[in-house]
Design a protein around this motif. Structure first.
Motif, short mmCIF file in Angstrom:
data_model
loop_
_atom_site.label_atom_id
_atom_site.label_comp_id
_atom_site.label_asym_id
_atom_site.label_seq_id
_atom_site.Cartn_x
_atom_site.Cartn_y
_atom_site.Cartn_z
N GLU A 88 -33.79 -16.21 1.80
CA GLU A 88 -33.13 -15.62 2.26
C GLU A 88 -33.63 -14.22 1.82
OE1 GLU A 88 -28.14 -15.00 3.99
OE2 GLU A 88 -28.63 -14.75 1.57
N SER A 89 -33.57 -12.65 3.21
CA SER A 89 -34.08 -12.05 2.69
C SER A 89 -32.85 -11.09 2.33
CB SER A 89 -35.16 -11.42 3.83
OG SER A 89 -34.93 -11.52 4.69
N ARG A 90 -32.70 -9.95 2.23
CA ARG A 90 -31.66 -8.74 2.41
C ARG A 90 -32.75 -7.51 2.08
NH1 ARG A 90 -27.46 -9.76 -2.38
NH2 ARG A 90 -28.99 -8.80 -4.55
N THR A 92 -31.48 -3.87 -0.16
CA THR A 92 -30.68 -3.60 -1.18
C THR A 92 -31.23 -2.22 -1.72
OG1 THR A 92 -29.78 -3.98 -3.33
CG2 THR A 92 -31.76 -5.15 -2.65
N HIS A 111 -25.62 -3.72 -1.44
CA HIS A 111 -26.64 -4.97 -0.16
C HIS A 111 -26.21 -5.11 1.13
CE1 HIS A 111 -28.00 -6.32 -3.87
NE2 HIS A 111 -26.17 -6.67 -4.64
N SER A 112 -27.17 -5.37 2.00
CA SER A 112 -26.78 -6.30 3.13
C SER A 112 -26.28 -7.29 3.56
CB SER A 112 -28.17 -6.15 4.01
OG SER A 112 -28.71 -7.12 3.34
N VAL A 113 -25.27 -7.96 4.39
CA VAL A 113 -24.86 -8.83 4.85
C VAL A 113 -25.34 -9.29 6.21
CG1 VAL A 113 -23.02 -8.52 3.08
CG2 VAL A 113 -22.96 -7.86 5.16
N PRO A 114 -25.59 -10.86 6.54
CA PRO A 114 -26.10 -10.88 8.35
C PRO A 114 -24.83 -9.81 9.34
CG PRO A 114 -26.07 -12.30 6.97
CD PRO A 114 -25.38 -11.53 5.88
N PRO A 119 -23.20 -14.83 4.48
CA PRO A 119 -24.76 -14.87 4.15
C PRO A 119 -24.89 -16.03 3.68
CG PRO A 119 -23.90 -13.47 2.21
CD PRO A 119 -22.43 -13.89 3.24
N TRP A 200 -21.07 -3.69 0.40
CA TRP A 200 -21.84 -4.26 0.93
C TRP A 200 -20.98 -4.00 2.77
CZ3 TRP A 200 -19.47 -6.35 -2.92
CH2 TRP A 200 -19.80 -6.91 -3.79
N ARG A 203 -26.67 -5.09 8.17
CA ARG A 203 -28.10 -5.34 7.93
C ARG A 203 -28.09 -4.25 8.84
NH1 ARG A 203 -32.02 -9.33 6.01
NH2 ARG A 203 -34.59 -8.05 6.18
N PHE A 216 -37.50 -6.32 4.98
CA PHE A 216 -36.68 -6.37 3.22
C PHE A 216 -37.11 -5.99 1.92
CE2 PHE A 216 -39.26 -10.40 3.13
CZ PHE A 216 -39.31 -10.41 1.60
#
Length: 791
Positions: A88-90, A92, A111-114, A119, A200, A203, A216
């Protein structure tokens, strides 16, 4: 035989009642040892099982791979690596938050979340509020510990600065994450949840703020069971190397999990140290009590054998007595261990943030504690039981051989005219029982050593804090830039009203390699002349950066297996990803972390970047601190501001909340140990000298003089134990600090004389209180009844 057994059972009950006071003293010591076994072993199990269950349930990643910027297509290629299960990419980044009512900028990791749903890895535990609405770009989830410490409310809008862009973010929910069980700001070792938080965002809004659509900068991997983690990391580094990714690492190197594992190691160390001390003293006391009982019951044992009782029956009788003497200790220990376990779990829940943490030791832990106690009891009774078995009826019916008062010491005491008669009696009695006197001294010394070791740990941590924040980091503020900048930025900071001094700093993430040994570590570039942020060793001596080469911490040198003169291969993970060899010109013991230092000019040269800095240390006029904060908050180039005073305040609160409670428990255990040793020694002396003391009263000695004969002996033993216990405490404190030190921090030895003096007062107070109880017994002696007995 049944009648005989019943008769022995009646004798057993009479002996128990007669020895009830000594039994209580022994029981308290056994309870302390058993309680520590149950608490520590149960806490180790509870903490480890909770950690693993939390990680498994919320899919904590096995491998982390930060990069500078990589296209999303690389995540698909990472999935093709053998052994990889989930990728999983994200996104930050580090941000600065402006909280109303708080003067200083607050740092946060974002951080990013979907856009929809949880996530795939590092899933979140929603504690309050709701999940993000994909149609609203300004919503954010925050870590629960930060939410509570900063006194935020759902619906609050936080003005957040991300890469020079000011974005208002509304709090819609609070969460926990397996990634932040132990949440600390970069470069810190203690959490300060009011000044560092985790957030969070969806994204797409975060990608817009970072200008990273379709890219990412952080990759998370879950491995298949049995996969070779080292090989996965090697192939991942090859894949991401062109994009600034040379620092992939496993879960065991994640800062949060490292602190949890370190705490488990420290609990195991304490488990191997404290319980054996208490159970060892219990063995000594049982041996003395039962040995004295067998000696006074010689005729009874002889009569039992003459009437046909077998050796094993008599042995079983005294072993049953030993077990019953310690039975109360087993019951109290089980309750004490369970109570301490629940209290410790509550303390850990504040220190480590789990969604659940319940103390659960299990029946096997209680069984281990039971076997440890029974083993100690049987060992303590072995000598007395063996003596009872070896007694023949004829020998047992004869009075014991009178003890010799001869020898050099006795003769010298007899001629010592300056000593009064009661003092000579005390000294001669101690001299004729050197082994027992010595063991009593050792028992009291262990109690003092236990207190000094516990209280001294606070002194040692205080010295570590003084080295780190009083002598090394002496700046008021540390400013971190969003990205490396030209040195001219220092002049802009110096121009802010209230800023007295500015010093440059440069830090870059890199991989240090020699042979097969590889370590991820930040390399710090330090100016040749620095006064605010200095390098010091554990003795507080400043260490100048080398003009050429690198200084590394001793903990890092141990992990790499290198010393002075070794050549390291350095690969930087930012900018041009420079790679160069460098010589280790020195190894320094550092109080915090495992740093690697270079000259700032040399680091700039090796990175091919000119005069570039990534941080600055500021000395600020306290009266203008708020104005400086306001200017830094408004600056788009500032990614974070750390206050030295705020960090110190958070550390001291953490220490007082956790170490203070532990020290209180240990002090209580130390006093229990003193009570058990001194009270048993006094009661045994009283039982042995009751006839002599009564005779002294009949001969005209005053009650105070008779008490002095008994209590003076105990006072001498206590005074002899003080220097011995102090030396033992200092040695144990040094050993424990060395075992607790690791690559996260090195705890120096900094015990103060005042701590040892307090230990002396604790032992003195416990001894005096115990002697008062014994004095009551002496004053109540029935002279006629005592003089009727043969012994």
């Amino acid at each position: 035989m049944v009648t005989a057994v019943r008769m022995l059972d009646r004798k057993l009950l009479r002996d128990l009642w007669r020895l009830r006071a000594q039994s209580l003293a022994i029981a308290l010591i056994i309870a302390a040892g058993i309680g520590m076994v149950i608490m520590s072993m149960g806490m180790i199990r509870s903490l480890d099982e909770t950690r693993l269950a939390y990680y498994d349930r919320y899919r904590f990643a096995d491998v982390f791979a930060p990069v500078s910027r990589a296209p999303e297509a690389l995540a698909d290629q990472a999935r093709a690596i053998s052994g990889v299960s989930v990728v999983e990419s994200r996104l930050t980044t580090i941000a600065t938050i402006n909280i109303p009512g708080v003067a200083e900028p607050v740092a946060a990791r974002v951080h990013s979340v979907p856009m929809q749903g949880q996530p795939g890895l590092n899933r979140l535990v929603l504690r309050s509020g709701r999940w993000l609405n994909p149609l609203r770009s300004n919503e954010v989830l925050v870590s629960e510990q930060f939410f509570k410490a900063a006194r935020l409310k759902l619906g609050n809008v936080l003005l957040t600065q991300i890469r020079g862009k000011r974005i208002p973010l509304r709090i819609v929910g609070t969460v926990l994450s397996p990634e932040y069980v132990y949440s600390i700001a970069p470069g810190q070792i203690f959490p300060d949840n009011s000044r560092f938080g985790v957030m969070w965002m969806a994204r797409e809004p975060l990608a817009a703020a970072l200008d990273m659509h379709g890219a990412f900068n952080d990759l998370l991997l879950k491995l298949q069971r049995g996969a070779d983690q080292g090989e996965v990391i090697r192939r991942l580094d090859l894949l991401l190397g062109r994009f600034g990714g040379v620092a992939a690492y496993g879960r065991e190197q994640h800062i949060s999990d490292r602190f949890v594992l370190n705490e488990l190691d420290q609990l195991r160390t304490m488990t191997g140290f404290l319980p054996p001390v208490f159970l060892g003293v219990a063995v000594f006391l049982l041996n003395i009590v039962l040995g004295r009982l067998v000696e006074t019951e010689r005729e009874v044992i002889g009569l039992l054998k003459a009437f046909g009782y077998r050796n094993w029956t008599i042995a079983a009788h005294y072993m049953e007595l030993a077990c019953l003497l310690s039975l109360l200790g087993l019951v109290l220990g089980a309750g004490l261990g369970t109570w301490l376990g629940h209290g410790t779990a509550t303390m850990y829940q504040e220190f480590f943030v789990f969604p659940f943490l319940q103390f659960s030791s299990g029946l096997d832990v209680y069984a281990i504690a039971l076997f440890a106690a029974v083993g100690a009891v049987l060992l303590g009774s072995a000598t007395a039981v063996r003596r009872a078995i070896r007694l023949s009826p004829a020998e047992a019916m004869r009075p014991p051989k009178p003890q010799s008062y001869g020898g050099f010491v006795a003769n010298w005491l007899a001629k010592a005219r300056r000593l009064d008669e009661p003092t000579r009696i005390i000294l001669r009695d101690l001299a004729r029982q050197p082994v027992r006197s010595g063991l009593t001294v050792v028992g009291i010394a262990f109690a003092l050593a236990l207190y000094i070791t516990s209280a001294g740990s606070t002194d040692n941590v205080e010295k570590m804090i003084d080295l780190a924040f009083g002598q090394a980091e002496r700046q008021d503020l540390t400013v971190t830039f969003a990205e490396p900048r030209d040195r001219r930025v220092l002049f802009e900071l110096a121009a802010i009203p209230g800023v007295r001094r500015v010093e440059a700093g440069r830090s870059t993430a890199a991989r240090l390699r020699i042979g097969k040994s590889v370590e991820r570590q930040a390399i710090s570039g330090v100016p040749a002349e620095t006064d605010l942020s200095r390098m010091i060793d554990l003795r507080g001596r400043p260490v100048a950066p080398p003009e050429f080469g690198m200084l590394i911490a001793s903990s890092l040198a141990d992990k790499l297996g290198v010393g002075r003169g070794a050549m390291l291969d350095i690969q930087v993970s930012e900018g041009r990803q420079a790679r160069f060899p460098i010589e280790v010109t020195g190894v320094v013991e550092s109080p915090v972390g495992s740093p690697a230092y270079m000259s700032l000019a040399a680091l700039n040269r090796l990175l091919h970047e000119g005069q570039t800095v990534s941080s600055a240390a500021l000395a600020v006029d306290p009266e203008q601190l708020e104005q400086v904060y306001a200017r830094l908050k408004a600056s788009p180039m500032v990614a974070g501001v750390a206050s030295r005073n705020a960090a110190l305040s958070g550390i001291r609160i953490t220490i007082s909340r956790n170490m203070g409670l532990v020290s209180l428990f240990i002090s209580g255990f130390a006093m229990m140990l003193v009570f058990g040793v001194v009270y048993n020694a006094g009661r045994i002396m009283l039982s042995e000298r009751a006839r002599d003391l009564a005779s002294l009263r009949v001969l005209g000695y005053r009650q105070s003089e008779v008490s002095y004969v008994l209590l003076g002996a105990l006072a001498i033993l206590m005074l002899l134990a003080l220097p011995i216990g102090s030396a033992m405490g200092v040695a144990l404190s040094r050993a424990l600090m060395q075992s607790f030190s690791n690559d996260l921090f090195t705890i120096p030895f900094g015990m103060r004389a005042a701590t040892i003096a307090k230990g002396w007062l604790v032992v003195l107070a416990a001894t005096v209180a115990t002697m008062m109880l014994i004095k009551v017994r002496v004053d109540r002696l029935d002279l006629v009844e005592v003089l009727k007995t043969r012994e």
